[in-house]
Structure formats: structure tokens, C-alpha cells
Motif scaffolding. Sequence first.
Motif, mmCIF file in Angstrom:
data_model
loop_
_atom_site.group_PDB
_atom_site.id
_atom_site.type_symbol
_atom_site.label_atom_id
_atom_site.label_comp_id
_atom_site.label_asym_id
_atom_site.label_seq_id
_atom_site.Cartn_x
_atom_site.Cartn_y
_atom_site.Cartn_z
ATOM 1 N N ARG A 295 0.830 -1.199 0.000
ATOM 2 C CA ARG A 295 0.000 0.000 0.000
ATOM 3 C C ARG A 295 0.872 1.260 0.000
ATOM 4 O O ARG A 295 1.391 1.658 1.042
ATOM 5 N N PRO A 296 1.054 1.869 -1.152
ATOM 6 C CA PRO A 296 1.880 3.078 -1.238
ATOM 7 C C PRO A 296 1.148 4.290 -0.659
ATOM 8 O O PRO A 296 0.052 4.641 -1.103
ATOM 9 N N ALA A 297 1.758 4.923 0.323
ATOM 10 C CA ALA A 297 1.240 6.146 0.945
ATOM 11 C C ALA A 297 -0.125 5.912 1.577
ATOM 12 O O ALA A 297 -1.171 6.117 0.959
ATOM 13 N N VAL A 298 -0.113 5.496 2.832
ATOM 14 C CA VAL A 298 -1.346 5.304 3.596
ATOM 15 C C VAL A 298 -1.282 6.168 4.849
ATOM 16 O O VAL A 298 -0.326 6.076 5.624
ATOM 17 N N SER A 299 -2.279 7.020 5.016
ATOM 18 C CA SER A 299 -2.354 7.901 6.193
ATOM 19 C C SER A 299 -3.562 7.514 7.026
ATOM 20 O O SER A 299 -4.684 7.455 6.502
ATOM 21 N N GLN A 300 -3.341 7.279 8.314
ATOM 22 C CA GLN A 300 -4.418 6.861 9.188
ATOM 23 C C GLN A 300 -4.293 7.554 10.542
ATOM 24 O O GLN A 300 -3.199 7.764 11.050
ATOM 25 N N GLN B 202 -5.154 10.822 11.534
ATOM 26 C CA GLN B 202 -4.611 12.176 11.457
ATOM 27 C C GLN B 202 -3.101 12.174 11.201
ATOM 28 O O GLN B 202 -2.310 12.630 12.034
ATOM 29 N N SER B 203 -2.711 11.680 10.049
ATOM 30 C CA SER B 203 -1.291 11.558 9.748
ATOM 31 C C SER B 203 -1.004 12.029 8.328
ATOM 32 O O SER B 203 -1.905 12.416 7.578
ATOM 33 N N PHE B 204 0.270 11.970 7.947
ATOM 34 C CA PHE B 204 0.745 12.488 6.666
ATOM 35 C C PHE B 204 1.712 11.479 6.063
ATOM 36 O O PHE B 204 2.620 11.000 6.747
ATOM 37 N N SER B 205 1.524 11.146 4.788
ATOM 38 C CA SER B 205 2.383 10.147 4.171
ATOM 39 C C SER B 205 2.668 10.501 2.716
ATOM 40 O O SER B 205 1.834 11.102 2.027
ATOM 41 N N VAL B 206 3.864 10.103 2.264
ATOM 42 C CA VAL B 206 4.295 10.380 0.897
ATOM 43 C C VAL B 206 5.006 9.155 0.341
ATOM 44 O O VAL B 206 5.882 8.580 1.001
ATOM 45 N N PHE B 207 4.637 8.756 -0.871
ATOM 46 C CA PHE B 207 5.328 7.713 -1.622
ATOM 47 C C PHE B 207 5.772 8.325 -2.940
ATOM 48 O O PHE B 207 4.949 8.821 -3.717
ATOM 49 N N VAL B 208 7.085 8.313 -3.197
ATOM 50 C CA VAL B 208 7.621 8.888 -4.424
ATOM 51 C C VAL B 208 8.553 7.882 -5.078
ATOM 52 O O VAL B 208 9.470 7.372 -4.429
ATOM 53 N N ASP B 209 8.322 7.599 -6.357
ATOM 54 C CA ASP B 209 9.262 6.821 -7.153
ATOM 55 C C ASP B 209 9.664 7.674 -8.349
ATOM 56 O O ASP B 209 8.811 8.113 -9.121
ATOM 57 N N ALA C 175 0.863 9.872 -3.475
ATOM 58 C CA ALA C 175 1.662 8.888 -4.197
ATOM 59 C C ALA C 175 2.027 9.481 -5.552
ATOM 60 O O ALA C 175 1.143 9.814 -6.352
ATOM 61 N N LEU C 176 3.323 9.624 -5.807
ATOM 62 C CA LEU C 176 3.809 10.275 -7.018
ATOM 63 C C LEU C 176 4.754 9.342 -7.750
ATOM 64 O O LEU C 176 5.785 8.939 -7.210
ATOM 65 N N LEU C 177 4.420 8.984 -8.979
ATOM 66 C CA LEU C 177 5.304 8.199 -9.842
ATOM 67 C C LEU C 177 5.831 9.148 -10.909
ATOM 68 O O LEU C 177 5.091 9.531 -11.824
ATOM 69 N N LEU C 178 7.092 9.519 -10.787
ATOM 70 C CA LEU C 178 7.671 10.538 -11.646
ATOM 71 C C LEU C 178 8.546 9.917 -12.716
ATOM 72 O O LEU C 178 9.076 8.819 -12.547
ATOM 73 N N GLY C 179 8.729 10.636 -13.808
ATOM 74 C CA GLY C 179 9.526 10.149 -14.922
ATOM 75 C C GLY C 179 8.655 9.780 -16.105
ATOM 76 O O GLY C 179 7.514 9.328 -15.934
ATOM 77 N N PRO C 180 9.168 9.942 -17.326
ATOM 78 C CA PRO C 180 8.365 9.683 -18.524
ATOM 79 C C PRO C 180 8.218 8.215 -18.875
ATOM 80 O O PRO C 180 7.434 7.867 -19.753
ATOM 81 N N GLU C 181 8.965 7.351 -18.210
ATOM 82 C CA GLU C 181 8.897 5.930 -18.545
ATOM 83 C C GLU C 181 7.533 5.342 -18.203
ATOM 84 O O GLU C 181 6.884 5.754 -17.245
ATOM 85 N N THR C 182 7.104 4.387 -18.994
ATOM 86 C CA THR C 182 5.831 3.721 -18.735
ATOM 87 C C THR C 182 6.009 2.732 -17.590
ATOM 88 O O THR C 182 6.874 1.877 -17.625
ATOM 89 N N ASN C 183 5.170 2.864 -16.577
ATOM 90 C CA ASN C 183 5.203 1.966 -15.440
ATOM 91 C C ASN C 183 4.139 0.886 -15.612
ATOM 92 O O ASN C 183 3.033 1.146 -16.103
ATOM 93 N N ARG C 184 4.474 -0.353 -15.203
ATOM 94 C CA ARG C 184 3.478 -1.429 -15.237
ATOM 95 C C ARG C 184 2.679 -1.372 -13.945
ATOM 96 O O ARG C 184 3.137 -1.783 -12.894
#
Length: 274
Positions: A171-176, A178-185, A220-229
Motif C-alpha cells: 500500500r503506497p502512501a497510507v495515512s491513518q 490524522q497523519s501524513f504520508s508520501v510515496f515517491v518513485d 503517491a507520485l510516480l515521476l519520470g516519462p517511462e511507462t510503469n506497469r
Amino acid sequence: VGILRDRGLGDDLYQCWGVYRNSYNREGGLDHGFQGFGVGIGFAWRSERYSQGPTHSPGFVGGIGLVNDRGGDDTYVSSTFGLGIGFTAGIGMLVESAGNDVYLAMKGEAEQHSGLGEGIHHGAALVLDRAGDDFYSGGTLSGGGWDLGLGYFIDVAGSDTYTDLFELGHRPAVSQVQSFSVFVDGGGADTFSESSTRWANAAYFRPDVHQGIGGNFAFALLLGPETNRLPSAMQDTLRAGVGLAPVSFGEEEDGVEYPRGIGVVIVEAILAGT
């Protein structure tokens, strides 16, 4: 303050798993598998008042833990509260600078708090991998926050694989609570298995625990121009490259319902295609 710094000469194994059963919340019927505590973890002394009172405030705050490996194809194995964890107002960090690394968060029968970069009970956490084609498995919360926690998971570059060998969900970036979460690839042709669900989930809110404090925020941020599966469910909901995660609603004192959290998912490769 505890710091372990490896110069990056060699392929290393960091393991903290598999000896004692975890007692965390077992009285409530939850089984979190084996004790982790852990690789890059900071925590405070959890006093008797903390465990029994309504304030959820640690007895003595503090505790900063950092594991920094500068290179090599390394392997990290842990369990509950295992890899880059900030617990009870502590700060935990796991920073990997280079190499094709493997991260395994072993889990028991329950999936909570088996994450990578999870801040719990006022804690702050960071997992940062700067480069390499990495393999992540079993990190239920990759960038997770629980009970006023801050959790950050950042993989800067490389073609990475995200899965869950224990089939309890990644589970990428789960906040429960009253919290703060970040998932970056960052850049790289990444692969996410079908077990990657509940992206940027910010739904679980407890107004009875922290009165007067706002909701959850998850990104949740998936950065870059490449195609992700991406998982098939994600492909259906992120056709435009941006998605808002579903949240629950709660009724405030004025009788109006407000969202209990905000969850945002951005996939740059899809945005570039449109």
C-alpha cells in the motif's frame, strides 16, 4: 542518537527478524508476527501513562536512528516496525545511496506496521534509496503514517519492482488517524504487482483520539516519462494520470459532513501521454 554508516564496500545483509513474537496489540486480538525493531528506527520511552491515557503522548520523546549504506547490492530483512521507522515521537531513517538492493518486510497474520518508512504515534520516518534497480516486497505501508505520524518513502531512480510475497497487500502512501504520508518513485521503468492496492489512502480518521485536529493527507507520485506497469485496477482509474483516492466523511459540530482525508495519486508517464 544511533548511527550506522557503511562506506559501500561490499554487499551487506541487515537482518532483524524471526526470534520473538511481537506483543504489540496482541491483547486486542491482533497478531503482528515477529518483532522487528529494527533497521533505522527511532523511538521514545513509552510510559505507562502513554499506554493507558487518552492523550497518546509519549513519556520521554526523542530517539533518532539512522542506517546509511553508500553502495553495494544490499539486502534488508525485518518485520514489524522494521525498516526506517519512527515510533512514539522518534525519528527513524534508512538511506541507501547506490546498488541493486532488496527490501523484505516479513509479516505475520496482520498487515499493520510492517512498512518501509512509517511514522507511528507522533513519529517521523524516512526510507530513501537514491539509485539502483531495487526489489521491494512485503512493505505493507511504503510511506505510511499512523496517529499523528509522518512517513516518507522515496526511491529516486532505477527500474524497481514492488510486490508482496506474503499476499497481504502493498500500500503506497497510507495515512491513518490524522497523519501524513508520501510515496515517491522517480525515474525508471517500475513494476507494481496486483497486490499494490489502496494507493494514497487517507480514509481512516479518529476524531475521538485527537479532537480539533484535521484529517489525513496522502500523496503517491510516480515521476519520470517511462511507462510503469501498474496494477489493472490502477490502469482503469488513472487514465488521465491523476486520481483522488476515496475517503470517508465525518460529521462536524455544525452538522456538515467533511472529508476525513485527502489522497492524491499522480503518474507522470500517463500525464505525458495525454
